[in-house]
Write a protein that holds these residues in place. Structure first.
Motif, PDB file in Angstrom:
ATOM      1  N   MET A  57     -14.790  65.156  54.720  1.00 36.70           N
ATOM      2  CA  MET A  57     -15.526  64.754  53.520  1.00 36.70           C
ATOM      3  C   MET A  57     -14.540  64.550  52.374  1.00 36.70           C
ATOM      4  N   ILE A  58     -14.520  63.347  51.809  1.00 41.59           N
ATOM      5  CA  ILE A  58     -13.651  63.083  50.667  1.00 41.59           C
ATOM      6  C   ILE A  58     -14.414  63.449  49.395  1.00 41.59           C
ATOM      7  N   SER A  59     -14.026  64.554  48.790  1.00 39.70           N
ATOM      8  CA  SER A  59     -14.638  65.028  47.553  1.00 39.70           C
ATOM      9  C   SER A  59     -13.757  64.567  46.393  1.00 39.70           C
ATOM     10  N   SER A  60     -13.473  65.438  45.450  1.00 41.10           N
ATOM     11  CA  SER A  60     -12.649  65.108  44.289  1.00 41.10           C
ATOM     12  C   SER A  60     -12.254  66.395  43.594  1.00 41.10           C
ATOM     13  N   SER A  80     -13.340  69.309  57.340  1.00 45.57           N
ATOM     14  CA  SER A  80     -12.343  69.325  56.266  1.00 45.57           C
ATOM     15  C   SER A  80     -12.945  68.760  54.985  1.00 45.57           C
ATOM     16  N   ILE A  81     -12.683  69.453  53.874  1.00 50.71           N
ATOM     17  CA  ILE A  81     -13.062  68.945  52.557  1.00 50.71           C
ATOM     18  C   ILE A  81     -11.769  68.603  51.819  1.00 50.71           C
ATOM     19  N   ILE A  82     -11.600  67.343  51.478  1.00 53.12           N
ATOM     20  CA  ILE A  82     -10.391  66.885  50.790  1.00 53.12           C
ATOM     21  C   ILE A  82     -10.736  66.614  49.326  1.00 53.12           C
ATOM     22  N   THR A 116       1.502  57.258  48.063  1.00 49.96           N
ATOM     23  CA  THR A 116       1.898  58.660  47.950  1.00 49.96           C
ATOM     24  C   THR A 116       0.689  59.584  48.010  1.00 49.96           C
ATOM     25  N   GLY A 117      -0.343  59.245  47.242  1.00 55.49           N
ATOM     26  CA  GLY A 117      -1.540  60.080  47.216  1.00 55.49           C
ATOM     27  C   GLY A 117      -2.243  60.137  48.559  1.00 55.49           C
ATOM     28  N   VAL A 118      -2.371  58.980  49.198  1.00 60.05           N
ATOM     29  CA  VAL A 118      -3.063  58.945  50.485  1.00 60.05           C
ATOM     30  C   VAL A 118      -2.257  59.663  51.566  1.00 60.05           C
ATOM     31  N   LYS A 119      -0.926  59.594  51.501  1.00 60.53           N
ATOM     32  CA  LYS A 119      -0.124  60.331  52.483  1.00 60.53           C
ATOM     33  C   LYS A 119      -0.429  61.826  52.421  1.00 60.53           C
ATOM     34  N   SER A 120      -0.610  62.344  51.212  1.00 56.76           N
ATOM     35  CA  SER A 120      -0.943  63.768  51.089  1.00 56.76           C
ATOM     36  C   SER A 120      -2.323  64.047  51.679  1.00 56.76           C
ATOM     37  N   MET A 121      -3.255  63.103  51.532  1.00 59.13           N
ATOM     38  CA  MET A 121      -4.572  63.252  52.137  1.00 59.13           C
ATOM     39  C   MET A 121      -4.482  63.246  53.660  1.00 59.13           C
ATOM     40  N   ALA A 145      -8.480  71.177  50.974  1.00 55.62           N
ATOM     41  CA  ALA A 145      -7.152  70.802  50.497  1.00 55.62           C
ATOM     42  C   ALA A 145      -7.251  70.018  49.200  1.00 55.62           C
ATOM     43  N   LEU A 146      -6.594  70.526  48.164  1.00 54.97           N
ATOM     44  CA  LEU A 146      -6.392  69.773  46.925  1.00 54.97           C
ATOM     45  C   LEU A 146      -5.118  68.971  47.076  1.00 54.97           C
ATOM     46  N   VAL A 147      -5.195  67.667  46.853  1.00 53.34           N
ATOM     47  CA  VAL A 147      -4.049  66.799  47.104  1.00 53.34           C
ATOM     48  C   VAL A 147      -3.867  65.784  45.964  1.00 53.34           C
ATOM     49  N   PRO A 148      -2.596  65.397  45.697  1.00 52.63           N
ATOM     50  CA  PRO A 148      -1.354  66.043  46.146  1.00 52.63           C
ATOM     51  C   PRO A 148      -1.299  67.509  45.682  1.00 52.63           C
ATOM     52  N   ALA A 149      -0.591  68.346  46.459  1.00 50.30           N
ATOM     53  CA  ALA A 149      -0.573  69.783  46.165  1.00 50.30           C
ATOM     54  C   ALA A 149      -0.088  70.057  44.746  1.00 50.30           C
TER      55      ALA A 149
END
Length: 255
Positions: free
Chosen positions: A142-145, A186-188, A213-218, A229-233
């Motif tokens: 699930m892509i959250s925010s 997973s909650i991203i 860059t942001g999507v790679k962390s996801m 996971a909070l991304v980027p860390a």
């Protein structure tokens, strides 16, 4: 040899489009959905041009059409011999301060980001529960925010509330312990990552990173099957903690 099949909704632009590219680079076959099929077809051609051994299926899908959501998910599972991971990514960023006459915009965001996400979750979980009985593991993402950490002000009040809602849906499945039944969840929580949704305010937004860059962390967090996971860390792990726990007077100054 394929690492598995991933279905991504809202894949015609932004984070979904870039996730498709990066997961294809990792060796996955893809089912990509969106309303804009011309962009899906272009993305599929780009991916298969780079990776001749990848399978990319495109499906027109308006996630606000409940019947279509269930039909398309079932079609993908049938055509691709099952689904290993579903990424619920489609969303809207419309919004206005509550009580300012733009209920239409806030309602559209609520329907797409929460009600449609519920339909996608139901459709995905039906497939995963059936597959689990046959010993095939599934992964719901699930892509959250990062905005879901706390109630947000003005134009993103409704958006943040919907993202908190989808997080709660996924957390409910974690609480159900579906992992023990063969289904990972997973909650991203992405921070500020450049996309078509936020390009108009990108220059005025603190902590913004480029899309790749942001999507790679996801993708890294998803591949590790992290529950949350909070991304980027950096800076979002400490910022997320601050948003969740500090007084609202401090939160107003952070974001």
């Amino acid at each position: 040899m394929s690492k598995g099949t991933i279905l991504i909704t809202g894949a015609s632009s932004g984070l979904g489009e870039e996730m498709a590219r990066q997961f294809a680079d990792l060796g996955y076959d893809l089912a990509i959905t969106a309303r804009r099929t011309d962009r899906l077809d272009a993305l599929a051609a780009e991916i298969t041009g780079k990776h001749a051994d990848r399978t990319v299926v495109t499906k027109a899908l308006d996630v606000n059409d409940d019947d279509a959501v269930f039909a398309v998910f079932k079609e993908v599972a049938a055509e691709m011999g099952g689904i290993d991971r579903v990424i619920i990514n489609a969303g809207l960023g419309k919004g206005a301060p509550l009580g300012t006459g733009r209920y239409d915009a806030n309602r559209a965001t609520a329907m797409t980001n929460f009600v449609a996400a519920l339909a996608q979750t139901e459709a995905a979980m039906e497939i995963f529960r059936a597959q689990a009985k046959e010993g095939r593991r599934g992964h719901l993402v699930m892509i959250s925010s990062a905005s879901a950490m706390r109630g947000m002000r003005k134009t993103i009040t409704t958006y943040a509330a919907t993202k908190a809602g989808v997080s709660a849906l996924a957390e409910g499945l974690i609480n159900e312990n579906v992992k023990a039944k063969g289904i990972d969840v997973s909650i991203i929580y992405p921070g500020y990552i450049m996309s078509e949704m936020n390009e108009k305010v990108a220059q005025q937004t603190k902590f913004m990173v480029d899309t790749q860059t942001g999507v790679k962390s996801m993708v890294d967090a998803i591949e590790k099957r992290k529950e949350k996971a909070l991304v980027p860390a950096w800076p979002w792990v400490p910022l997320g903690f601050a948003l969740k726990h500090l007084p609202m007077s401090v939160v107003r100054r952070l974001v």
